[in-house]
Write a protein that holds these residues in place. Structure first.
Motif, PDB file in Angstrom:
ATOM      1  N   SER A 195     -39.292 -17.410  37.829  1.00  0.00           N
ATOM      2  CA  SER A 195     -37.905 -17.183  38.261  1.00  0.00           C
ATOM      3  C   SER A 195     -37.373 -18.438  37.777  1.00  0.00           C
ATOM      4  O   SER A 195     -37.991 -19.579  37.895  1.00  0.00           O
ATOM      5  CB  SER A 195     -37.786 -16.848  39.552  1.00  0.00           C
ATOM      6  N   VAL A 196     -35.924 -18.474  37.607  1.00  0.00           N
ATOM      7  CA  VAL A 196     -35.224 -19.612  37.473  1.00  0.00           C
ATOM      8  C   VAL A 196     -33.930 -19.599  38.171  1.00  0.00           C
ATOM      9  O   VAL A 196     -33.286 -18.527  38.025  1.00  0.00           O
ATOM     10  CB  VAL A 196     -34.947 -19.979  36.088  1.00  0.00           C
ATOM     11  N   GLU A 197     -33.463 -20.655  38.969  1.00  0.00           N
ATOM     12  CA  GLU A 197     -32.037 -20.678  39.233  1.00  0.00           C
ATOM     13  C   GLU A 197     -31.459 -22.096  38.561  1.00  0.00           C
ATOM     14  O   GLU A 197     -32.276 -23.051  38.267  1.00  0.00           O
ATOM     15  CB  GLU A 197     -32.369 -20.845  40.892  1.00  0.00           C
ATOM     16  N   THR A 198     -29.959 -21.916  38.497  1.00  0.00           N
ATOM     17  CA  THR A 198     -29.588 -23.138  37.855  1.00  0.00           C
ATOM     18  C   THR A 198     -28.465 -23.738  38.853  1.00  0.00           C
ATOM     19  O   THR A 198     -27.215 -23.468  38.789  1.00  0.00           O
ATOM     20  CB  THR A 198     -28.990 -22.727  36.475  1.00  0.00           C
ATOM     21  N   PRO A 199     -28.736 -24.393  39.876  1.00  0.00           N
ATOM     22  CA  PRO A 199     -27.824 -24.722  40.832  1.00  0.00           C
ATOM     23  C   PRO A 199     -26.908 -26.130  40.320  1.00  0.00           C
ATOM     24  O   PRO A 199     -27.386 -26.637  39.320  1.00  0.00           O
ATOM     25  CB  PRO A 199     -28.559 -25.200  42.138  1.00  0.00           C
ATOM     26  N   THR A 200     -25.776 -26.450  40.974  1.00  0.00           N
ATOM     27  CA  THR A 200     -25.071 -27.719  40.668  1.00  0.00           C
ATOM     28  C   THR A 200     -25.364 -28.393  41.888  1.00  0.00           C
ATOM     29  O   THR A 200     -25.313 -28.254  42.991  1.00  0.00           O
ATOM     30  CB  THR A 200     -23.657 -27.076  40.525  1.00  0.00           C
ATOM     31  N   GLU A 201     -25.471 -29.738  41.583  1.00  0.00           N
ATOM     32  CA  GLU A 201     -25.386 -30.769  42.721  1.00  0.00           C
ATOM     33  C   GLU A 201     -24.417 -31.842  42.227  1.00  0.00           C
ATOM     34  O   GLU A 201     -24.400 -32.351  41.035  1.00  0.00           O
ATOM     35  CB  GLU A 201     -26.931 -31.276  42.725  1.00  0.00           C
ATOM     36  N   GLN A 202     -23.812 -32.498  43.242  1.00  0.00           N
ATOM     37  CA  GLN A 202     -23.099 -33.555  42.866  1.00  0.00           C
ATOM     38  C   GLN A 202     -23.810 -34.784  42.733  1.00  0.00           C
ATOM     39  O   GLN A 202     -24.824 -35.265  43.494  1.00  0.00           O
ATOM     40  CB  GLN A 202     -22.195 -33.970  44.266  1.00  0.00           C
ATOM     41  N   THR A 257     -23.500 -32.018  38.455  1.00  0.00           N
ATOM     42  CA  THR A 257     -24.823 -31.928  37.404  1.00  0.00           C
ATOM     43  C   THR A 257     -25.294 -30.789  37.557  1.00  0.00           C
ATOM     44  O   THR A 257     -25.587 -30.081  38.730  1.00  0.00           O
ATOM     45  CB  THR A 257     -25.853 -33.111  37.701  1.00  0.00           C
ATOM     46  N   SER A 258     -25.892 -30.325  36.584  1.00  0.00           N
ATOM     47  CA  SER A 258     -26.465 -28.879  36.588  1.00  0.00           C
ATOM     48  C   SER A 258     -27.758 -29.158  36.003  1.00  0.00           C
ATOM     49  O   SER A 258     -28.458 -29.784  34.942  1.00  0.00           O
ATOM     50  CB  SER A 258     -25.825 -28.320  35.548  1.00  0.00           C
ATOM     51  N   ALA A 259     -28.755 -28.450  36.817  1.00  0.00           N
ATOM     52  CA  ALA A 259     -30.404 -28.381  36.387  1.00  0.00           C
ATOM     53  C   ALA A 259     -30.945 -27.025  36.374  1.00  0.00           C
ATOM     54  O   ALA A 259     -30.379 -26.335  37.287  1.00  0.00           O
ATOM     55  CB  ALA A 259     -31.204 -29.348  37.035  1.00  0.00           C
ATOM     56  N   HIS A 260     -31.852 -26.672  35.792  1.00  0.00           N
ATOM     57  CA  HIS A 260     -32.806 -25.462  35.932  1.00  0.00           C
ATOM     58  C   HIS A 260     -33.980 -25.811  36.792  1.00  0.00           C
ATOM     59  O   HIS A 260     -34.775 -26.610  36.592  1.00  0.00           O
ATOM     60  CB  HIS A 260     -33.159 -24.868  34.561  1.00  0.00           C
ATOM     61  N   VAL A 261     -34.292 -25.012  37.725  1.00  0.00           N
ATOM     62  CA  VAL A 261     -35.188 -24.985  38.925  1.00  0.00           C
ATOM     63  C   VAL A 261     -36.058 -23.678  38.692  1.00  0.00           C
ATOM     64  O   VAL A 261     -35.499 -22.614  38.789  1.00  0.00           O
ATOM     65  CB  VAL A 261     -34.950 -25.288  40.129  1.00  0.00           C
TER      66      VAL A 261
END
Ligand SMILES: C[S@@+](CC[C@H](N)C(=O)[O-])C[C@H]1O[C@@H](n2cnc3c(N)ncnc32)[C@H](O)[C@@H]1O
Length: 268
Positions: A195-202, A257-261
């Motif tokens: 599975s993948v989530e794409t959260p945003t972190e500052q 910033t955006s990343a795939h986890v």
């Protein structure tokens, strides 16, 4: 056994730890630890551990009944990691050839490392091999540069002021922004429940200068690009002007910033 780090390697890693980790990488650790299913008593491997921020946090979770190993090929990174937390086992090796025994970890985590591996299929094969059947992988890669536009601007600034090799060094970490491509690679390895989530972190750097200084002192040296002090000052002065809109009234550089986890499991 960790080879001796040169003073330049240690200093670059120290720059990485001081300038990048609190401002950018630290925020992603809870996402990756959760994806990797790290829990009390677990035996955990941090692949591409760098200066060890994820491994240190994993150690707090697993407690005395668990065990954490950090693995990275870079002697400078491991020297800083060892100074910060001697209670973790730090191993100098590549993800492609870990030298670790099969079926030996409950969780493998790898945060912002996959894009640097020479042979991703071999590295993911190693993850599969060293996980216990039923064990979990947690993996983070940056989203595309379009979705991390401040870094697109930093790369262009360095193209202009240092040269394309410096701009491209800033672009490399964003090369695996296509999440479906990574999912296909994980599936090809035999991992399941992907599975993948794409959260945003500052991201939160103390200033525009420190945002760009992190690249100049903590990143470019890892690509063997070393600038003298007058050149560094010239780039930082230009950055303060060109990236002024990223600064808060306090002077901090704060931006999303955006990343795939990804999360996956070895069947069994
Ligand atoms: C952006 S840093 C991430 C470090 C750390 N995971 C963090 O979140 O701060 C990327 C790391 O990948 C490591 N690396 C590069 N090639 C590698 C390989 N083939 N196998 C394992 N690690 C590698 C580098 O030495 C570096 O420490």
């Amino acid at each position: 056994m960790v080879s001796h780090a040169t003073e330049a390697e240690r200093q670059a890693a120290q720059g990485y730890e001081e300038l990048f980790v609190p401002a950018l990488f630290g925020a992603w650790v809870p996402h990756v630890l959760k994806a990797a299913g790290v829990s009390r008593g677990a035996v955990v491997l941090d692949v591409a551990c760098g200066t060890g921020v994820l491994a240190r946090n994993a150690r707090d979770i697993v407690g005395r009944s668990g065990r954490v190993t950090g693995l990275d090929p870079a002697a400078g990174m491991l020297a800083v990691a060892q100074e910060l937390q001697p209670g973790i086992t730090w191993i100098q090796a590549t993800a492609e050839d870990t030298g670790l025994p099969a079926d030996s970890f409950d969780s493998v985590a790898t945060q912002f490392g996959l894009m640097f591996f020479q042979d991703r299929a071999a590295a993911l094969g190693e993850v599969f091999r060293v996980l216990h059947p039923g064990g979990h992988l947690g993996l983070a890669v940056w989203d595309t540069l379009d979705r991390n536009p401040v870094y697109a601007r930093v790369a262009m600034l360095l193209d202009d002021m240092v040269g394309p090799e410096a701009g491209n060094a800033v672009r490399v970490p964003f090369a695996l922004g296509d999440a479906q491509g990574v999912i296909a690679e994980l599936a090809a390895t035999g991992l399941s429940d992907i599975s993948v989530e794409t959260p945003t972190e500052q991201a939160r750097f103390p200033s525009i200068r420190s945002l760009v200084e992190a690249e100049l002192r903590g990143w470019l040296p890892l690509f063997h690009i070393h600038l003298d002090e007058p050149s560094i000052e010239r780039v930082l002065t230009a950055a303060e002007d060109q990236l002024a809109d990223v600064a808060e009234p306090s002077g901090e550089a704060v931006f999303p910033t955006s990343a795939h986890v990804f999360s996956a499991r070895r069947p069994g």
